[in-house]
Enzyme design. Structure first.
Site, PDB file in Angstrom:
ATOM      1  CB  SER A 138       8.289  12.362  -1.851  1.00  0.00           C
ATOM      2  OG  SER A 138       9.640  12.128  -1.607  1.00  0.00           O
ATOM      3  NE  ARG A 176      24.488  27.891  -7.320  1.00  0.00           N
ATOM      4  CZ  ARG A 176      24.990  26.792  -6.777  1.00  0.00           C
ATOM      5  NH1 ARG A 176      26.170  26.314  -7.174  1.00  0.00           N
ATOM      6  NH2 ARG A 176      24.326  26.171  -5.820  1.00  0.00           N
ATOM      7  CB  CYS A 199      26.985  25.799   0.577  1.00  0.00           C
ATOM      8  SG  CYS A 199      27.695  24.270  -0.055  1.00  0.00           S
ATOM      9  N   GLY A 257      26.546  19.408   3.538  1.00  0.00           N
ATOM     10  CA  GLY A 257      26.643  19.975   2.198  1.00  0.00           C
ATOM     11  C   GLY A 257      26.447  18.943   1.105  1.00  0.00           C
ATOM     12  CD  GLU A 283      31.446  22.478  -3.540  1.00  0.00           C
ATOM     13  OE1 GLU A 283      30.621  21.979  -4.340  1.00  0.00           O
ATOM     14  OE2 GLU A 283      31.111  23.086  -2.513  1.00  0.00           O
ATOM     15  NE  ARG A 338      31.374  16.891   1.548  1.00  0.00           N
ATOM     16  CZ  ARG A 338      30.603  17.859   1.046  1.00  0.00           C
ATOM     17  NH1 ARG A 338      30.312  18.929   1.759  1.00  0.00           N
ATOM     18  NH2 ARG A 338      30.118  17.768  -0.168  1.00  0.00           N
ATOM     19  CG  HIS A 348      30.707  24.716   3.872  1.00  0.00           C
ATOM     20  ND1 HIS A 348      30.435  23.483   4.424  1.00  0.00           N
ATOM     21  CD2 HIS A 348      30.140  24.714   2.631  1.00  0.00           C
ATOM     22  CE1 HIS A 348      29.719  22.768   3.554  1.00  0.00           C
ATOM     23  NE2 HIS A 348      29.524  23.490   2.467  1.00  0.00           N
ATOM     24  CB  THR A 397      21.814  23.577   5.125  1.00  0.00           C
ATOM     25  OG1 THR A 397      21.735  23.706   6.547  1.00  0.00           O
ATOM     26  CG2 THR A 397      22.584  22.334   4.749  1.00  0.00           C
TER      27      THR A 397
END
Ligand code: NAP
Length: 347
Positions: A41, A110, A149, A179, A202, A233, A240, A326
């Site tokens: 980009s 995290r 999320c 997600g 996850e 999913r 979610h 999101t």
């Protein structure tokens, strides 16, 4: 506020990066002045580099802004990170070392014991880690993260239940395709289907991050509970949803659980931060709610909705929880973290 704080967005072209652009467009405290992404980009006007996927139009202010390289030291002091996990592994620490405050969505830091994993309503006190982070890591800047999320929805739902003593949690998620970023999951795989697996650890993220967020001493003393997560999913665009069973030590009646969730509020509501949802938790009484299409956008996407609170014959209580992945699960969470830090004099 006359003088807004200049901010940048790393990974500005992706799914979460776009949410940052949308949420910061008319922010009363922050001004987006720098956009950065990958070599793909770099040098392009934002409108050409970002495959815009939000229902609201791309803000005019960013259309012609040139996307730059993610080069530490180049952007403003405060940067929001929506970097792809691999890029974040390398770049976020470099930005912190170069003096930026990085508000990160990525998993990289995290679980670092010196990095706050922040939900402002739940553990605003974990920001106290920052002085030790600075001295131990030798960073001129800092890193503050927001949760996965799905984790954020679970942790917000459980936070008001800590007073009853949380022993065990079983959670099954139904997670939206947004997600997975863009282009994410192939349409032939997900339409009319459910995929009982999400890569990148996850389930482990939900099981471990939640205990850090609900823990004491900046999360270094984890909540003394056990969590089992199963993730799926599902063909939903945003939001979610999860079904949760929990064992609460003091076995409160259903009304007490609902009242605790309804009364739940934290610093964002007390300080009236610009994007604080009110209520933080929306406790619904309809038998068939919450639903992602109807309820994910509540509170500008920042409210978590709860429904079907009832007793559980295996553990003690069960309920459904839903949050916008999101927004509350990514960009909106970071922006609220930044608002709290600004209000506390940390930006
Ligand atoms: P995405 O749509 O794939 O976007 C990734 C972004 O990272 C793009 O802007 C991409 O730029 C940039 N990037 C990739 N490699 C790079 C590199 N080497 N150097 C610089 N920039 C690079 O992903 P996403 O869904 O927005 O997720 C972004 C982050 O948020 C991830 O860490 C994810 O785990 C986390 N997260 C996502 C959600 C969600 O609901 N989607 C929720 C919570 C957390 P180009 O466009 O130039 O390639």
């Amino acid at each position: 506020m006359a003088n807004k704080i200049d901010v940048g967005v790393l990974g500005a072209t992706g799914m979460v990066g776009q949410q940052f652009i949308a949420r910061l467009a008319n922010h009363p405290w922050f001004n987006v002045c720098w956009l950065a992404a990958s070599e793909r980009s770099e040098g392009k006007p934002y409108a050409d580099a970002a495959p815009w996927r939000l229902a609201t139009p791309m803000p005019d202010a960013v259309r012609s802004k040139t996307v730059e390289a993610c080069e530490p030291g180049r952007g403003p002091a405060v940067v929001f990170s929506a970097l792809d996990a691999k890029a974040a592994d390398v770049l976020e620490a470099e930005f912190a070392a170069a003096g930026h405050v990085v508000l990160s969505n990525a998993r990289t830091f995290r679980m670092d014991p010196l990095v706050p994993l922040l939900i402002p309503e739940v553990n605003a006190d974990h920001l106290a880690l920052l002085s030790e982070q600075k001295s131990t890591k030798g960073w001129k800047g800092a890193i503050v993260t927001n949760p996965n999320c799905a984790t954020v929805v679970l942790a917000m739902a459980l936070a008001p239940l800590r007073q009853f003593g949380i022993n065990k949690v079983c959670v099954t998620t139904m997670q939206a395709v947004s997600g997975a970023g863009y282009p994410g999951v192939a349409s032939l795989d997900i339409l009319g289907n459910i995929i009982p697996f999400i890569g990148g650890g996850e389930e482990e993220k939900i099981e471990t991050e939640t205990l850090k967020i609900l823990g004491a001493d900046g999360g270094r003393s984890r909540l003394n509970a056990v969590i089992s997560a199963q993730v799926n999913r599902v063909p939903v665009i945003d939001g979610h949803t999860m079904t949760v069973s929990v064992e609460l030590e003091s076995k409160p009646d259903i009304g007490a659980v609902a009242d605790a969730m309804r009364a739940f509020r934290g610093k964002p509501q007390e300080l009236r931060l610009p994007t604080a949802p009110n209520p933080a938790l929306n406790v619904m009484t309809e038998a068939n709610r919450p639903q992602p299409r109807l309820d994910a956008d509540l509170g500008g996407g920042m409210t978590v909705s709860i429904g079907r609170i009832r007793s559980c014959p295996v553990l003690t209580h069960k309920f459904v929880a839903l949050g916008h992945n999101t927004i509350r699960g990514a960009a909106g969470a970071s922006v609220l973290n930044a608002e709290l830090m600004k209000a506390e004099g940390l930006l």
